[in-house]
Scaffold this active site. Structure first.
Site, PDB file in Angstrom:
ATOM      1  N   ASP A  98      25.785  23.176  -0.224  1.00 29.32           N
ATOM      2  CA  ASP A  98      26.351  23.452  -1.552  1.00 29.32           C
ATOM      3  C   ASP A  98      27.599  24.319  -1.546  1.00 29.32           C
ATOM      4  O   ASP A  98      27.923  24.944  -2.546  1.00 29.32           O
ATOM      5  CB  ASP A  98      25.271  24.135  -2.395  1.00 29.32           C
ATOM      6  CG  ASP A  98      24.667  25.336  -1.691  1.00 29.32           C
ATOM      7  OD1 ASP A  98      25.328  25.899  -0.800  1.00 29.32           O
ATOM      8  OD2 ASP A  98      23.524  25.721  -2.030  1.00 29.32           O
ATOM      9  N   GLU A 120      20.350  18.424   3.128  1.00 30.02           N
ATOM     10  CA  GLU A 120      19.825  19.458   2.230  1.00 30.02           C
ATOM     11  C   GLU A 120      20.154  19.087   0.782  1.00 30.02           C
ATOM     12  O   GLU A 120      20.749  19.850   0.019  1.00 30.02           O
ATOM     13  CB  GLU A 120      20.350  20.858   2.573  1.00 30.02           C
ATOM     14  CG  GLU A 120      19.501  21.968   1.963  1.00 30.02           C
ATOM     15  CD  GLU A 120      19.914  23.371   2.394  1.00 30.02           C
ATOM     16  OE1 GLU A 120      19.542  23.777   3.507  1.00 30.02           O
ATOM     17  OE2 GLU A 120      20.593  24.063   1.622  1.00 30.02           O
ATOM     18  N   ARG A 212      27.901  35.552  -4.821  1.00 26.13           N
ATOM     19  CA  ARG A 212      28.955  35.860  -5.809  1.00 26.13           C
ATOM     20  C   ARG A 212      28.386  36.400  -7.116  1.00 26.13           C
ATOM     21  O   ARG A 212      28.937  37.331  -7.701  1.00 26.13           O
ATOM     22  CB  ARG A 212      29.758  34.593  -6.116  1.00 26.13           C
ATOM     23  CG  ARG A 212      30.926  34.387  -5.197  1.00 26.13           C
ATOM     24  CD  ARG A 212      31.714  33.130  -5.550  1.00 26.13           C
ATOM     25  NE  ARG A 212      33.035  33.176  -4.972  1.00 26.13           N
ATOM     26  CZ  ARG A 212      33.287  33.018  -3.675  1.00 26.13           C
ATOM     27  NH1 ARG A 212      32.303  32.816  -2.826  1.00 26.13           N
ATOM     28  NH2 ARG A 212      34.527  33.077  -3.228  1.00 26.13           N
ATOM     29  N   HIS A 243      27.812  41.117   5.436  1.00 32.68           N
ATOM     30  CA  HIS A 243      28.739  39.993   5.270  1.00 32.68           C
ATOM     31  C   HIS A 243      30.166  40.555   5.234  1.00 32.68           C
ATOM     32  O   HIS A 243      30.406  41.572   4.565  1.00 32.68           O
ATOM     33  CB  HIS A 243      28.403  39.267   3.965  1.00 32.68           C
ATOM     34  CG  HIS A 243      29.105  37.963   3.784  1.00 32.68           C
ATOM     35  ND1 HIS A 243      30.458  37.870   3.583  1.00 32.68           N
ATOM     36  CD2 HIS A 243      28.655  36.681   3.782  1.00 32.68           C
ATOM     37  CE1 HIS A 243      30.806  36.593   3.455  1.00 32.68           C
ATOM     38  NE2 HIS A 243      29.719  35.855   3.577  1.00 32.68           N
TER      39      HIS A 243
HETATM   40  C1  UD1 Z   1      30.266  31.142   1.230  1.00 30.87           C
HETATM   41  C2  UD1 Z   1      29.687  30.059   0.334  1.00 30.87           C
HETATM   42  C3  UD1 Z   1      28.241  30.394  -0.020  1.00 30.87           C
HETATM   43  C4  UD1 Z   1      27.415  30.669   1.223  1.00 30.87           C
HETATM   44  C5  UD1 Z   1      28.106  31.730   2.061  1.00 30.87           C
HETATM   45  C6  UD1 Z   1      27.366  31.926   3.350  1.00 30.87           C
HETATM   46  C7  UD1 Z   1      31.196  28.952  -1.245  1.00 30.87           C
HETATM   47  C8  UD1 Z   1      31.824  29.009  -2.588  1.00 30.87           C
HETATM   48  N1  UD1 Z   1      30.434  30.015  -0.915  1.00 30.87           N
HETATM   49  O1  UD1 Z   1      30.325  32.332   0.462  1.00 30.87           O
HETATM   50  O2  UD1 Z   1      27.666  29.304  -0.721  1.00 30.87           O
HETATM   51  O3  UD1 Z   1      26.145  31.129   0.830  1.00 30.87           O
HETATM   52  O4  UD1 Z   1      29.448  31.286   2.364  1.00 30.87           O
HETATM   53  O5  UD1 Z   1      27.746  33.108   3.982  1.00 30.87           O
HETATM   54  O6  UD1 Z   1      31.395  28.006  -0.539  1.00 30.87           O
HETATM   55  N2  UD1 Z   1      35.089  36.339   5.628  1.00 30.87           N
HETATM   56  C9  UD1 Z   1      35.575  36.776   6.836  1.00 30.87           C
HETATM   57  N3  UD1 Z   1      35.156  36.145   7.978  1.00 30.87           N
HETATM   58  C10 UD1 Z   1      34.283  35.114   7.977  1.00 30.87           C
HETATM   59  C11 UD1 Z   1      33.776  34.694   6.743  1.00 30.87           C
HETATM   60  C12 UD1 Z   1      34.189  35.302   5.580  1.00 30.87           C
HETATM   61  O7  UD1 Z   1      36.371  37.703   6.894  1.00 30.87           O
HETATM   62  O8  UD1 Z   1      33.951  34.593   9.057  1.00 30.87           O
HETATM   63  C13 UD1 Z   1      35.547  37.006   4.383  1.00 30.87           C
HETATM   64  C14 UD1 Z   1      36.974  36.565   3.996  1.00 30.87           C
HETATM   65  O9  UD1 Z   1      37.643  37.636   3.383  1.00 30.87           O
HETATM   66  C15 UD1 Z   1      36.692  35.464   2.962  1.00 30.87           C
HETATM   67  C16 UD1 Z   1      35.499  36.087   2.259  1.00 30.87           C
HETATM   68  O10 UD1 Z   1      34.700  36.646   3.299  1.00 30.87           O
HETATM   69  O11 UD1 Z   1      37.796  35.236   2.133  1.00 30.87           O
HETATM   70  C17 UD1 Z   1      34.666  35.125   1.422  1.00 30.87           C
HETATM   71  O12 UD1 Z   1      34.325  33.942   2.126  1.00 30.87           O
HETATM   72  P1  UD1 Z   1      33.906  32.645   1.266  1.00 30.87           P
HETATM   73  O13 UD1 Z   1      33.565  31.538   2.192  1.00 30.87           O
HETATM   74  O14 UD1 Z   1      34.934  32.378   0.234  1.00 30.87           O
HETATM   75  O15 UD1 Z   1      32.650  33.125   0.436  1.00 30.87           O
HETATM   76  P2  UD1 Z   1      31.215  33.562   0.906  1.00 30.87           P
HETATM   77  O16 UD1 Z   1      30.791  34.677   0.014  1.00 30.87           O
HETATM   78  O17 UD1 Z   1      31.189  33.768   2.359  1.00 30.87           O
HETATM   79  N1  UDP Z   2      22.532  34.921   9.751  1.00 28.52           N
HETATM   80  C1  UDP Z   2      23.034  35.225  11.005  1.00 28.52           C
HETATM   81  N2  UDP Z   2      23.569  36.475  11.216  1.00 28.52           N
HETATM   82  C2  UDP Z   2      23.645  37.402  10.234  1.00 28.52           C
HETATM   83  C3  UDP Z   2      23.148  37.076   8.948  1.00 28.52           C
HETATM   84  C4  UDP Z   2      22.609  35.825   8.733  1.00 28.52           C
HETATM   85  O1  UDP Z   2      22.973  34.407  11.923  1.00 28.52           O
HETATM   86  O2  UDP Z   2      24.144  38.489  10.486  1.00 28.52           O
HETATM   87  C5  UDP Z   2      21.962  33.593   9.526  1.00 28.52           C
HETATM   88  C6  UDP Z   2      20.625  33.560   8.831  1.00 28.52           C
HETATM   89  O3  UDP Z   2      19.552  33.691   9.747  1.00 28.52           O
HETATM   90  C7  UDP Z   2      20.649  32.198   8.175  1.00 28.52           C
HETATM   91  C8  UDP Z   2      22.093  32.062   7.758  1.00 28.52           C
HETATM   92  O4  UDP Z   2      22.834  32.927   8.616  1.00 28.52           O
HETATM   93  O5  UDP Z   2      20.371  31.170   9.122  1.00 28.52           O
HETATM   94  C9  UDP Z   2      22.255  32.460   6.325  1.00 28.52           C
HETATM   95  O6  UDP Z   2      23.580  32.630   6.041  1.00 28.52           O
HETATM   96  P1  UDP Z   2      24.085  33.310   4.714  1.00 28.52           P
HETATM   97  O7  UDP Z   2      23.108  34.319   4.242  1.00 28.52           O
HETATM   98  O8  UDP Z   2      25.477  33.747   5.002  1.00 28.52           O
HETATM   99  O9  UDP Z   2      24.193  32.080   3.708  1.00 28.52           O
HETATM  100  P2  UDP Z   2      23.183  31.365   2.710  1.00 28.52           P
HETATM  101  O10 UDP Z   2      21.969  30.956   3.457  1.00 28.52           O
HETATM  102  O11 UDP Z   2      22.887  32.324   1.614  1.00 28.52           O
HETATM  103  O12 UDP Z   2      23.971  30.218   2.202  1.00 28.52           O
END
Ligand code: UD1
Ligand code: UDP
Length: 383
Positions: A98, A120, A212, A243
């Protein structure tokens, strides 16, 4: 006969973890040419997973930028995948879950009239803003997809209710396949701080939060509850892999950074994370993936959200919705810390989400759909 060209698309950490076992199963199928394209909506967190599962993407759009907006992710992924599909012309595109990458991948494939398989599929809360934007992403992908790989029977029913009748398969969730590759009773942590965690003397609460819709006030409530728990229970330690999004990481470091029994980590490699989960006392999270993994590992989960699209473990009794009110989170966690009967009622290993064979079923469904095998996969049924 030429091989079926199947392109797997993903961009974030959870998609990568859940697509890794499927990509592996596709790669070993003699009738399939398995290609992998990443948008890299996440960068370091994606690379951690790619490296641990030894996946080298065939294509990497490298789109992540700090503080990216939903529109930026979607437009960059859409135009990058559009160009890629023109060149590669896959027979089937697979997207997962998603995220914005999921939606852009399905839309780009639709524009090329390439069939879409949604892994999924069928998770729903029924509220288009919760989780935001994921509920609406997966609903839109449901309209775009031709093959729907539903983890559970409930997920399939959700799609049938929306009028989707064809291409439905109940496969289990590939996250359970992934857990089978990562968790081992004799696993030795490689992160020094994890090696020194006092599992025998303290009760470790594993916490993650990033959604978010929790940014701002709800996040502050969650952190209030964690501080109150640390002040009340001297044998409790909070372990929180943070995160990297500054919208959440700054607040967590400000509130918990100095507490001697709060261990904040950068994102943990998935093997470390899964084995930490297997050894912790309980889990507080707003993550989707953890709601599926922790029940399989026999760990109680309190969900830091008002709703969940994963009701199966709630029904099984191992997950409860705690919401985002500090007082409620504190009292529900306190009950688990002080009432052994309440704790053991939730600490049972249940597997409503899979049996470790979801990837095999998805590959079999693809072969059947394209007329490469006479056999439809058997359905996953929760034990
Ligand atoms: C995204 C997904 C969310 C998922 C989550 C898993 C969307 C809209 N959201 O949210 O569904 O649950 O990933 O973690 O698709 N960043 C880094 N390094 C990384 C990853 C992220 O620095 O490796 C920082 C960056 O500033 C980036 C921000 O996190 O711009 C947000 O990342 P983004 O993918 O937009 O949103 P998530 O909250 O991670
Ligand atoms: N996870 C990981 N390292 C971390 C935190 C989470 O490998 O430091 C794994 C976790 O076990 C799960 C997945 O990342 O498999 C979940 O990711 P996240 O919470 O970012 O996204 P969501 O599941 O909410 O979309």
């Amino acid at each position: 006969m030429t091989k079926l060209k199947v392109m797997t698309i993903f961009g974030t950490r959870p998609e990568a973890i859940k697509m890794a076992p499927l990509h592996r199963a596709l790669s070993t199928c003699p009738d399939i040419e398995a290609l992998c394209a990443v948008t890299a909506q996440h960068r370091e967190m994606l690379d951690q997973v790619l490296s641990l599962f030894s996946i080298t993407p065939d294509h990497d759009l490298n789109i992540m930028e700090p503080g990216q907006s939903l529109a930026t992710i979607t437009t960059k992924a859409l135009s990058g995948l559009d160009a890629l599909f023109s060149r590669e012309k896959p027979d089937l595109v697979l997207v997962h879950g998603d995220t914005s990458t999921t939606f852009a991948g399905a839309l780009a494939a639709f524009y090329h009239k390439i069939p879409v398989g949604h892994v999924e599929a069928g998770l729903r809360t029924g509220d288009k803003y919760a989780p935001f934007p994921e509920e609406t992403n997966r609903t839109m992908v449901g309209r775009l997809a031709d093959l729907h790989f539903c983890p559970t029977g409930t997920n399939r029913e959700n799609l049938v209710r929306e009028g989707i009748q064809n291409g439905l398969f109940v496969t289990g969730n590939t996250v359970i396949d992934a857990l089978r590759l990562t968790v081992a009773p004799d696993y030795a942590f490689s992160t020094p701080l994890l090696q020194s965690l006092p599992f025998d003397r303290e009760r470790i609460i594993l916490v993650t939060a990033h959604r978010r819709e929790n940014w701002g006030q709800p996040f502050s409530q969650i952190l209030d509850a964690l501080c109150h728990l640390l002040d009340t229970f001297p044998d409790v330690r909070i372990v929180l892999p943070v995160h990297p999004n500054p919208a959440v990481s700054d607040m967590i470091h400000d509130r918990l950074g100095a507490h001697p029994r709060a261990d904040l980590f950068p994102p943990l490699p998935v093997h470390e994370m899964h084995n930490l989960m297997a050894r912790c006392h309980l889990v507080l999270t707003d993550s989707g993936g953890l709601q599926e993994e922790a029940p399989a590992l026999g760990k109680p989960v309190l969900v830091l959200r008002r709703e969940t699209e994963r009701p199966e473990a709630v029904t099984a009794g191992t997950v409860k919705l705690a919401g985002v009110d500090a007082g409620v989170i504190f009292s529900m966690t306190s009950e688990l810390l002080t009432d052994p009967a309440a704790y053991s009622a939730m600490a049972q290993a249940v597997n409503p989400y899979g049996d470790g064979h979801a990837s095999r079923r998805i590959v079999q469904a693809i072969l059947w759909h394209f007329g490469r095998s006479p056999d439809k996969p058997e359905e996953f049924r929760a034990l």
